[in-house]
Design a protein around this motif. Sequence first.
Motif, PDB file in Angstrom:
ATOM      1  N   ALA A 128       6.308  -5.041 -10.043  1.00  0.00           N
ATOM      2  CA  ALA A 128       4.915  -4.604 -10.128  1.00  0.00           C
ATOM      3  C   ALA A 128       4.861  -3.268 -10.861  1.00  0.00           C
ATOM      4  CB  ALA A 128       4.327  -4.472  -8.724  1.00  0.00           C
ATOM      5  N   PHE A 129       4.276  -3.271 -12.059  1.00  0.00           N
ATOM      6  CA  PHE A 129       4.248  -2.055 -12.881  1.00  0.00           C
ATOM      7  C   PHE A 129       3.490  -0.920 -12.193  1.00  0.00           C
ATOM      8  CE2 PHE A 129       4.443  -4.861 -16.941  1.00  0.00           C
ATOM      9  CZ  PHE A 129       5.802  -5.056 -16.729  1.00  0.00           C
ATOM     10  N   ASP A 130       2.508  -1.249 -11.366  1.00  0.00           N
ATOM     11  CA  ASP A 130       1.703  -0.200 -10.726  1.00  0.00           C
ATOM     12  C   ASP A 130       2.390   0.396  -9.499  1.00  0.00           C
ATOM     13  OD1 ASP A 130       1.427  -2.540  -9.210  1.00  0.00           O
ATOM     14  OD2 ASP A 130      -0.644  -2.093  -8.639  1.00  0.00           O
ATOM     15  N   LYS A 131       3.610  -0.033  -9.236  1.00  0.00           N
ATOM     16  CA  LYS A 131       4.355   0.487  -8.088  1.00  0.00           C
ATOM     17  C   LYS A 131       5.746   0.959  -8.517  1.00  0.00           C
ATOM     18  CE  LYS A 131       1.758  -2.551  -5.012  1.00  0.00           C
ATOM     19  NZ  LYS A 131       0.881  -3.017  -6.107  1.00  0.00           N
ATOM     20  N   MET A 132       5.829   1.495  -9.723  1.00  0.00           N
ATOM     21  CA  MET A 132       7.087   2.034 -10.248  1.00  0.00           C
ATOM     22  C   MET A 132       6.762   3.284 -11.053  1.00  0.00           C
ATOM     23  SD  MET A 132       7.939  -0.227 -13.687  1.00  0.00           S
ATOM     24  CE  MET A 132       8.562   1.204 -14.592  1.00  0.00           C
ATOM     25  N   ILE A 133       7.781   4.078 -11.331  1.00  0.00           N
ATOM     26  CA  ILE A 133       7.662   5.248 -12.195  1.00  0.00           C
ATOM     27  C   ILE A 133       8.698   5.097 -13.313  1.00  0.00           C
ATOM     28  CG2 ILE A 133       7.906   7.767 -12.361  1.00  0.00           C
ATOM     29  CD1 ILE A 133       5.485   6.900 -10.707  1.00  0.00           C
ATOM     30  N   LEU A 134       8.281   5.360 -14.549  1.00  0.00           N
ATOM     31  CA  LEU A 134       9.215   5.343 -15.676  1.00  0.00           C
ATOM     32  C   LEU A 134       9.780   6.744 -15.877  1.00  0.00           C
ATOM     33  CD1 LEU A 134      10.425   3.676 -18.063  1.00  0.00           C
ATOM     34  CD2 LEU A 134       8.524   4.563 -19.449  1.00  0.00           C
ATOM     35  N   LYS A 135      11.097   6.831 -16.004  1.00  0.00           N
ATOM     36  CA  LYS A 135      11.759   8.112 -16.269  1.00  0.00           C
ATOM     37  C   LYS A 135      12.486   8.009 -17.611  1.00  0.00           C
ATOM     38  CE  LYS A 135      14.925  11.634 -14.545  1.00  0.00           C
ATOM     39  NZ  LYS A 135      15.688  12.210 -13.425  1.00  0.00           N
ATOM     40  N   PRO A 136      11.770   8.221 -18.713  1.00  0.00           N
ATOM     41  CA  PRO A 136      12.377   8.053 -20.036  1.00  0.00           C
ATOM     42  C   PRO A 136      12.868   9.377 -20.607  1.00  0.00           C
ATOM     43  CG  PRO A 136      10.028   8.276 -20.289  1.00  0.00           C
ATOM     44  CD  PRO A 136      10.320   8.476 -18.814  1.00  0.00           C
ATOM     45  N   THR A 158       2.886   6.152  -2.547  1.00  0.00           N
ATOM     46  CA  THR A 158       4.056   6.979  -2.880  1.00  0.00           C
ATOM     47  C   THR A 158       4.132   7.215  -4.381  1.00  0.00           C
ATOM     48  OG1 THR A 158       5.298   6.156  -0.965  1.00  0.00           O
ATOM     49  CG2 THR A 158       6.569   7.143  -2.755  1.00  0.00           C
ATOM     50  N   ALA A 159       3.950   6.159  -5.162  1.00  0.00           N
ATOM     51  CA  ALA A 159       4.043   6.300  -6.620  1.00  0.00           C
ATOM     52  C   ALA A 159       3.031   7.306  -7.142  1.00  0.00           C
ATOM     53  CB  ALA A 159       3.850   4.940  -7.291  1.00  0.00           C
ATOM     54  N   ARG A 160       1.810   7.226  -6.656  1.00  0.00           N
ATOM     55  CA  ARG A 160       0.788   8.177  -7.104  1.00  0.00           C
ATOM     56  C   ARG A 160       1.113   9.596  -6.658  1.00  0.00           C
ATOM     57  NH1 ARG A 160      -2.685   3.950  -5.466  1.00  0.00           N
ATOM     58  NH2 ARG A 160      -3.157   5.089  -3.536  1.00  0.00           N
ATOM     59  N   SER A 161       1.642   9.738  -5.453  1.00  0.00           N
ATOM     60  CA  SER A 161       1.983  11.071  -4.935  1.00  0.00           C
ATOM     61  C   SER A 161       3.129  11.698  -5.722  1.00  0.00           C
ATOM     62  CB  SER A 161       2.373  10.975  -3.454  1.00  0.00           C
ATOM     63  OG  SER A 161       1.297  10.505  -2.672  1.00  0.00           O
ATOM     64  N   MET A 162       4.033  10.875  -6.223  1.00  0.00           N
ATOM     65  CA  MET A 162       5.179  11.388  -6.989  1.00  0.00           C
ATOM     66  C   MET A 162       4.743  12.080  -8.269  1.00  0.00           C
ATOM     67  SD  MET A 162       7.762   8.159  -6.482  1.00  0.00           S
ATOM     68  CE  MET A 162       8.988   8.694  -7.701  1.00  0.00           C
ATOM     69  N   VAL A 163       3.622  11.631  -8.828  1.00  0.00           N
ATOM     70  CA  VAL A 163       3.153  12.185 -10.102  1.00  0.00           C
ATOM     71  C   VAL A 163       1.823  12.902  -9.926  1.00  0.00           C
ATOM     72  CG1 VAL A 163       4.460  10.608 -11.562  1.00  0.00           C
ATOM     73  CG2 VAL A 163       2.221   9.900 -10.705  1.00  0.00           C
ATOM     74  N   ALA A 164       1.633  13.540  -8.772  1.00  0.00           N
ATOM     75  CA  ALA A 164       0.427  14.312  -8.500  1.00  0.00           C
ATOM     76  C   ALA A 164       0.279  15.424  -9.541  1.00  0.00           C
ATOM     77  CB  ALA A 164       0.485  14.903  -7.096  1.00  0.00           C
ATOM     78  N   ALA A 165      -0.942  15.775  -9.851  1.00  0.00           N
ATOM     79  CA  ALA A 165      -1.223  16.766 -10.896  1.00  0.00           C
ATOM     80  C   ALA A 165      -0.507  18.084 -10.627  1.00  0.00           C
ATOM     81  CB  ALA A 165      -2.730  17.005 -10.990  1.00  0.00           C
ATOM     82  N   LEU A 207      10.976   0.948  -1.435  1.00  0.00           N
ATOM     83  CA  LEU A 207      11.227   2.137  -2.253  1.00  0.00           C
ATOM     84  C   LEU A 207      10.553   1.987  -3.616  1.00  0.00           C
ATOM     85  CD1 LEU A 207      15.066   2.790  -1.651  1.00  0.00           C
ATOM     86  CD2 LEU A 207      13.114   3.640  -0.317  1.00  0.00           C
ATOM     87  N   VAL A 208       9.873   3.036  -4.067  1.00  0.00           N
ATOM     88  CA  VAL A 208       9.323   3.042  -5.415  1.00  0.00           C
ATOM     89  C   VAL A 208      10.476   3.227  -6.400  1.00  0.00           C
ATOM     90  CG1 VAL A 208       7.882   4.291  -7.067  1.00  0.00           C
ATOM     91  CG2 VAL A 208       7.088   3.955  -4.711  1.00  0.00           C
ATOM     92  N   PRO A 209      10.673   2.305  -7.337  1.00  0.00           N
ATOM     93  CA  PRO A 209      11.782   2.462  -8.277  1.00  0.00           C
ATOM     94  C   PRO A 209      11.422   3.398  -9.427  1.00  0.00           C
ATOM     95  CG  PRO A 209      10.674   0.371  -8.672  1.00  0.00           C
ATOM     96  CD  PRO A 209       9.980   1.008  -7.499  1.00  0.00           C
ATOM     97  N   MET A 210      12.279   4.386  -9.668  1.00  0.00           N
ATOM     98  CA  MET A 210      12.235   5.132 -10.920  1.00  0.00           C
ATOM     99  C   MET A 210      13.151   4.396 -11.880  1.00  0.00           C
ATOM    100  SD  MET A 210      12.345   9.186  -9.940  1.00  0.00           S
ATOM    101  CE  MET A 210      11.655   9.735 -11.500  1.00  0.00           C
ATOM    102  N   GLN A 241       0.821  -1.208   0.000  1.00  0.00           N
ATOM    103  CA  GLN A 241       0.000   0.000   0.000  1.00  0.00           C
ATOM    104  C   GLN A 241       0.853   1.255   0.000  1.00  0.00           C
ATOM    105  OE1 GLN A 241      -3.361   0.151  -0.507  1.00  0.00           O
ATOM    106  NE2 GLN A 241      -2.795   2.300  -0.828  1.00  0.00           N
ATOM    107  N   GLU A 242       1.931   1.223   0.764  1.00  0.00           N
ATOM    108  CA  GLU A 242       2.817   2.388   0.835  1.00  0.00           C
ATOM    109  C   GLU A 242       3.441   2.687  -0.528  1.00  0.00           C
ATOM    110  OE1 GLU A 242       6.647   4.082   3.397  1.00  0.00           O
ATOM    111  OE2 GLU A 242       6.141   1.954   3.494  1.00  0.00           O
TER     112      GLU A 242
END
Length: 342
Positions: A214-222, A11-18, A174-177, A6-7
């Motif tokens: 888990a794709f829903d718990k990571m952020i892509l930085k391309p 965190t992942a969603r908060s990192m990309v907040a609008a 940790l959420v991986p970028m 859950q954490e």
Amino acid sequence: MSTYTQELSTTARSMVAAGKGILAMDESKGTCDRRFEKLHIPTTEERRRTYRELILTTPDLAQFISGAILFDETIRQSTRAGVPFVRVMQDAGMIPGIKLDLGAQDLAGCAGEKVTEGLDGLRDRIAEYYQMGARFAKWRAVIAIDTSIPSETCLAANAHALARYAALCQEGGLVPMVEPEVLIDGAHSIDRCYEVTERTLQVVFEQLRLNRVAFDKMILKPSMVISGKNCSVQASVTQVAEMTVRCLRNNVPASVPGIAFLSGGQANELATAHLNAIHAQFGSQCPWAVTFSYARAIQQPALDYWHGDDTNIPVAQQLLYQRAKLNGAASKGQYTPELEAA
């Protein structure tokens, strides 16, 4: 990984907040010192600490910055008043992140290509950084373009390292970028960049799947799909936006919460304009949140103005805030070049 499920999602969603992006202030000691040398700033730990404090104590920065990637030296430092930088960030509402890779080294047998190192002992380092307050991490792979590269060897080696890093991050909270940077250096066309970026993403996500990330718990930085900086024909802002979104839609699962672009050496205003065009013209096509994770494209004006003179800090912070604000606007498709004059 279940301990942090859950954490990680939160965190992942908060990192990309609008309207917010992620500040990349994770330059290594060597890179930071080289930038200081160009401005004749003393290359000491205290000057680096002061510069980091300038950034992290910028008033209201959290309006447009959700979190910041720190270097190992930085996450251990404090303000002049003795407040740890991690606490400064937490109190301001920004998420602390950490650079985990140990840099790119020559890839054996592949001339002109690199592989990123740092997997040995990574589980223990993740545990330490989590205890220090970090909640996400970054690992950068560099993919160069030339007539005969990248090789499949290079793509496979870097994708495997990214995937193992990402899996260890999720295990440790940790959420991986995941940052596969296709370099802007060279004279290649935007079509060649598209081809390489597409193949890179295919190999990276294949390895992420194999390593049970888990794709829903990571952020892509391309990187964006863009002309090489020495190409005689530079693609338009609209073309960059269209080809970038098309490439990502074809290769990035919709379950990834967000994409945070690196600037990759683009001029400050151009990086902002490209992000804005992606939103304004093609945002409705994006199933993920799309934002920025810029370094120099946000920090450079502040560094240039500060110039190592602490009497310049207030104005330098205003310049940093302004570039963060402009990119925050671009991440909602609300940027115009006229805003630069403000």
